[in-house]
Design an enzyme around this catalytic site. Sequence first.
Site, short mmCIF file in Angstrom:
data_model
loop_
_atom_site.label_atom_id
_atom_site.label_comp_id
_atom_site.label_asym_id
_atom_site.label_seq_id
_atom_site.Cartn_x
_atom_site.Cartn_y
_atom_site.Cartn_z
N ARG A 84 -5.58 32.33 6.73
CA ARG A 84 -5.02 32.81 8.00
C ARG A 84 -6.07 32.73 9.09
NH1 ARG A 84 -1.43 37.08 10.24
NH2 ARG A 84 -1.63 36.66 12.47
N ARG A 96 2.38 30.80 10.80
CA ARG A 96 1.40 31.49 9.97
C ARG A 96 1.64 31.19 8.50
NH1 ARG A 96 3.01 34.61 13.98
NH2 ARG A 96 4.40 36.08 12.98
N ASP A 99 1.27 36.45 6.94
CA ASP A 99 1.11 37.55 7.89
C ASP A 99 1.45 38.82 7.12
OD1 ASP A 99 0.76 38.90 10.35
OD2 ASP A 99 2.92 38.88 10.70
N ASP A 101 1.55 42.98 7.58
CA ASP A 101 1.46 44.12 8.48
C ASP A 101 1.62 45.42 7.70
OD1 ASP A 101 1.24 42.63 10.87
OD2 ASP A 101 3.43 42.45 11.03
#
Length: 168
Positions: A84, A96, A99, A101
């Site tokens: 990344r 991406r 990712d 989160d």
Amino acid sequence: MPAKTAYLSLGSNIGERQQNLERALTLLELAGIRIVHSSSIYETEPQDVANQPWFLNIVVECETRFFPLQLLTAVQGVEREMGRKRGAAAVHRGPRLIDIDILLYGSVTIETPRLVVPHPRMLERRFVLEPLLEIAPGLRHPATKEPFSKYLSGTKTQKLKLMLQRAL
């Protein structure tokens, strides 16, 4: 410190998207983040930068002994290990490989320059709320105490398609 429950959202729209998600889950486990539940895989149209491939997204419930900023460091380490790119080397909200989160960490709210929990845009994202509710239907927002199901109807009607039911 006893283990804390956290919820993570994972997405990929470059390369072998499902393999990217599976590899990220393996690397999270190796980093000391135990995956307890995983949602089905959802295919989602991109939101902010439209001219890019669709994403595969999942939400996972995990247990960790990391404090919140340590969890963020571990998650970003997995993203880096997978290639990344961040900062000037990346298109903001563009394609991406992976990712990850942090959506929730226990029942706390956190606001620091590096980390905001609950994730500040999670209530706007059907691709987060739908899989989150799949694995934790009774979960409530730590600040408002409202059930997350209340927020689902307020999300944009972005295209979201169930791809693989609890495949990971």
